[in-house]
Design a protein around this motif. Structure first.
Motif, PDB file in Angstrom:
ATOM      1  N   GLY A   1       0.542  -1.479   0.142  1.00 18.35           N
ATOM      2  CA  GLY A   1       0.197   0.417  -0.450  1.00 18.35           C
ATOM      3  C   GLY A   1       0.819   0.909   0.238  1.00 18.35           C
ATOM      4  N   ASP A   2       1.907   1.469  -0.425  1.00 15.89           N
ATOM      5  CA  ASP A   2       2.603   2.506  -0.194  1.00 15.89           C
ATOM      6  C   ASP A   2       2.872   3.644  -1.509  1.00 15.89           C
ATOM      7  N   LYS A   3       1.977   4.400  -0.954  1.00 11.33           N
ATOM      8  CA  LYS A   3       1.184   5.214  -2.549  1.00 11.33           C
ATOM      9  C   LYS A   3       2.305   5.924  -3.143  1.00 11.33           C
ATOM     10  N   ALA A   4       3.490   6.102  -2.748  1.00 21.78           N
ATOM     11  CA  ALA A   4       4.712   6.874  -3.702  1.00 21.78           C
ATOM     12  C   ALA A   4       5.533   6.096  -4.564  1.00 21.78           C
ATOM     13  N   ALA A   5       5.370   4.510  -3.955  1.00 24.83           N
ATOM     14  CA  ALA A   5       4.942   3.421  -5.197  1.00 24.83           C
ATOM     15  C   ALA A   5       4.083   2.552  -5.889  1.00 24.83           C
ATOM     16  N   GLU A   6       3.020   3.699  -5.547  1.00 23.68           N
ATOM     17  CA  GLU A   6       1.895   2.921  -6.588  1.00 23.68           C
ATOM     18  C   GLU A   6       1.780   3.658  -7.510  1.00 23.68           C
ATOM     19  N   GLU A   7       2.466   5.245  -7.046  1.00 20.42           N
ATOM     20  CA  GLU A   7       2.495   6.362  -8.344  1.00 20.42           C
ATOM     21  C   GLU A   7       4.409   6.095  -9.231  1.00 20.42           C
ATOM     22  N   LYS A   8       5.182   5.705  -8.708  1.00 24.64           N
ATOM     23  CA  LYS A   8       5.666   4.757  -9.316  1.00 24.64           C
ATOM     24  C   LYS A   8       5.307   3.763 -10.765  1.00 24.64           C
ATOM     25  N   PHE A   9       4.349   2.238 -10.086  1.00 27.86           N
ATOM     26  CA  PHE A   9       4.102   1.936 -10.618  1.00 27.86           C
ATOM     27  C   PHE A   9       3.428   1.969 -12.083  1.00 27.86           C
ATOM     28  N   LYS A  10       2.923   3.633 -11.885  1.00 25.98           N
ATOM     29  CA  LYS A  10       1.661   3.531 -12.941  1.00 25.98           C
ATOM     30  C   LYS A  10       2.615   4.282 -13.832  1.00 25.98           C
ATOM     31  N   GLU A  11       3.804   5.554 -12.925  1.00 27.93           N
ATOM     32  CA  GLU A  11       4.741   6.009 -14.335  1.00 27.93           C
ATOM     33  C   GLU A  11       5.662   4.291 -14.912  1.00 27.93           C
ATOM     34  N   VAL A  12       5.784   4.029 -15.096  1.00 30.17           N
ATOM     35  CA  VAL A  12       6.332   2.772 -15.502  1.00 30.17           C
ATOM     36  C   VAL A  12       5.199   2.386 -16.044  1.00 30.17           C
ATOM     37  N   ASN A  13       4.436   1.812 -16.052  1.00 32.57           N
ATOM     38  CA  ASN A  13       3.498   0.886 -16.929  1.00 32.57           C
ATOM     39  C   ASN A  13       3.059   1.901 -18.671  1.00 32.57           C
ATOM     40  N   GLU A  14       2.865   3.568 -17.852  1.00 31.36           N
ATOM     41  CA  GLU A  14       2.549   5.015 -18.595  1.00 31.36           C
ATOM     42  C   GLU A  14       3.795   4.397 -19.972  1.00 31.36           C
ATOM     43  N   ALA A  15       5.611   3.897 -18.813  1.00 28.62           N
ATOM     44  CA  ALA A  15       6.158   4.535 -20.133  1.00 28.62           C
ATOM     45  C   ALA A  15       6.167   3.288 -20.833  1.00 28.62           C
ATOM     46  N   TYR A  16       6.628   2.630 -20.154  1.00 27.68           N
ATOM     47  CA  TYR A  16       6.520   1.342 -20.668  1.00 27.68           C
ATOM     48  C   TYR A  16       5.140   0.967 -22.319  1.00 27.68           C
ATOM     49  N   GLU A  17       3.914   1.628 -21.945  1.00 25.17           N
ATOM     50  CA  GLU A  17       2.987   1.505 -22.954  1.00 25.17           C
ATOM     51  C   GLU A  17       3.756   2.184 -24.251  1.00 25.17           C
ATOM     52  N   ILE A  18       3.295   3.204 -24.176  1.00 25.91           N
ATOM     53  CA  ILE A  18       4.144   4.613 -25.518  1.00 25.91           C
ATOM     54  C   ILE A  18       5.250   4.260 -25.878  1.00 25.91           C
ATOM     55  N   LEU A  19       6.538   3.302 -24.724  1.00 19.09           N
ATOM     56  CA  LEU A  19       8.061   3.357 -25.750  1.00 19.09           C
ATOM     57  C   LEU A  19       7.924   1.622 -26.696  1.00 19.09           C
ATOM     58  N   MET A  20       6.767   1.075 -26.238  1.00 20.47           N
ATOM     59  CA  MET A  20       6.403  -0.791 -26.956  1.00 20.47           C
ATOM     60  C   MET A  20       5.298  -0.315 -28.811  1.00 20.47           C
ATOM     61  N   ASP A  21       4.406   0.701 -28.175  1.00 18.75           N
ATOM     62  CA  ASP A  21       4.241   1.141 -29.543  1.00 18.75           C
ATOM     63  C   ASP A  21       4.997   1.969 -30.726  1.00 18.75           C
ATOM     64  N   LYS A  22       4.958   1.374 -31.503  1.00 25.18           N
ATOM     65  CA  LYS A  22       5.694   2.222 -32.296  1.00 25.18           C
ATOM     66  C   LYS A  22       5.227   3.480 -33.172  1.00 25.18           C
ATOM     67  N   GLU A  23       4.207   3.623 -33.125  1.00 22.68           N
ATOM     68  CA  GLU A  23       3.115   5.154 -33.712  1.00 22.68           C
ATOM     69  C   GLU A  23       3.659   5.868 -32.722  1.00 22.68           C
ATOM     70  N   LYS A  24       3.326   5.589 -31.201  1.00 23.22           N
ATOM     71  CA  LYS A  24       3.378   6.142 -29.737  1.00 23.22           C
ATOM     72  C   LYS A  24       4.893   6.748 -29.366  1.00 23.22           C
TER      73      LYS A  24
END
Length: 378
Positions: free
Chosen positions: A39-62
């Motif tokens: 339940g660490d809030k800072a870790a949760e936010e970091k988790f969201k940032e990591v997912n967001e970065a991955y979604e963008i960089l793994m999509d060629k067009e994005k």
């Protein structure tokens, strides 16, 4: 607050390929996943940032748009509504890479049950120096978890049904979508076993394992020393759901010896000799682990003199060759003297007066003391 660069978020270079990005994402997602951060809030936010970065960089067009325009490419609907919660196309199901990765990290699979290897166990054993040097065999008794004999480790009474758990469908874990991210936990219905038992075994209460005392014979090789460990593969606690048993680690402790001290492959012992033998020389028997041997004492031997007997030590399990026995001479002062003996010693002492060459250490010490006090007076 300005967003961090997506490449920096994942810790990769701008030219990183898909394998590097995926590897970096898996490492960070494992680190910051809510199931692991309590339940660490800072870790949760970091988790969201990591997912967001991955979604963008793994999509060629994005990724191409981000490389050209940065975060501005996704602001105000610039590229399919941005990379927020809606940008994943209805959660993780809209982007196959996430499903694959979470299956790898948290154990996906159509019919996987939780398979937990049994715990490793430790047993401390005390042996004599002689046993350590020559090797020995010891019988020990351990308390452990063993497969239940009554049900054969299945956890079910004989003849009762064992079905796939209806909640997790045999996975042993369940996934839940919580808005932006997905969590995976142990199935609350079957506690991770992946099965539903109609009638649990009355002996093990459905666990498939029972506490049991086990007798084992442990062969201790020659040359072991305190702190050495022997691993008995598969002799630890039984695993869950038929998983392999753990290992048993037998930790060696060598008792103190009344004659010898050990240092690696070498043995040390103190050998007391008489004042007369120290002065005139002679021969004395000394003990070794192989029996008695004779040690020649030269005339004028001083206390503290070391004699090395090669190959009379310990053959180490690592070195493979025998060490030495090192004997330290202790000149023993006679006690409980008769008046006649005392008088003889007084006469002997008088005979040494002025003979500094016969007492070199005493003379050297006295000279040093005299110089010390002379220097103090200057």
């Amino acid at each position: 607050m300005a967003k961090q660069d997506y490449y920096e978020t994942l810790g990769v270079q701008k030219g990183a390929d898909e394998k590097e990005i995926k590897r970096a994402y898996k490492r960070l997602a494992m680190k910051y996943h809510p199931d692991r951060t309590n339940g660490d809030k800072a870790a949760e936010e970091k988790f969201k940032e990591v997912n967001e970065a991955y979604e963008i960089l793994m999509d060629k067009e994005k990724r191409a748009a981000y490389d050209q325009y940065g975060h501005a490419a996704f602001e105000q609907g610039g590229f399919g509504g941005g990379a927020g919660a809606g940008g994943f196309g209805g959660g993780f199901g809209g982007f196959g890479g996430f499903e694959d990765i979470f299956s790898e990290m948290f154990g996906g699979g159509a019919s996987r049950q939780r398979v937990v290897r049994g715990e490793d166990l430790r047993y401390d054993i005390e042996i004599t120096l002689e046993e350590a040097v020559r090797g020995t065999t010891k019988d020990i008794k351990i308390d452990t978890l063993a497969a239940c004999d009554h049900c054969g480790g299945s956890g079910a009474e004989k003849g009762s049904k064992v079905e796939t758990c209806p909640t997790c469908h045999g996975h042993g874990r369940v996934r839940r979508q919580q808005g932006f991210f997905m969590t995976e936990t142990t199935c609350p219905t079957c506690q991770g076993s992946g099965k539903k038992i109609e009638k649990p075994c009355k002996h093990c209460h459905g666990d498939g394992r029972v506490h049991k005392k086990k007798n084992l014979s442990v062969k201790i090789p020659a040359g072991v020393d305190t702190g050495n460990q022997l691993r008995l593969s598969g002799e630890g606690a039984a695993g869950e759901n038929g998983a392999p048993a753990g290992d048993l680690y037998v930790v060696i402790h060598v008792k103190d010896h009344h004659i010898f001290e050990r240092d690696g492959s070498n043995l040390y012992c103190e050998v007391p000799i008489s004042f007369t033998m120290a002065a005139l020389g002679g021969e004395i028997e000394v003990p070794t682990l192989d029996g008695r041997v004779k040690l020649k004492i030269p005339a004028e031997t001083q206390t503290g003199k070391l004699f090395r007997m090669r190959g009379k030590g310990v053959t180490s399990t690592r070195a493979g060759y025998a060490g030495d026995l090192i004997c330290k001479i202790i000149v023993e002062t006679p006690v409980k003297l008769s008046e006649e003996q005392k008088e003889l010693l007084r006469k002997f002492e008088e005979s040494l007066e002025g003979q500094s060459k016969q007492r070199p250490k005493s003379s050297s010490f006295l000279d040093g003391v005299k110089k010390f006090f002379d220097n103090l007076g200057k």
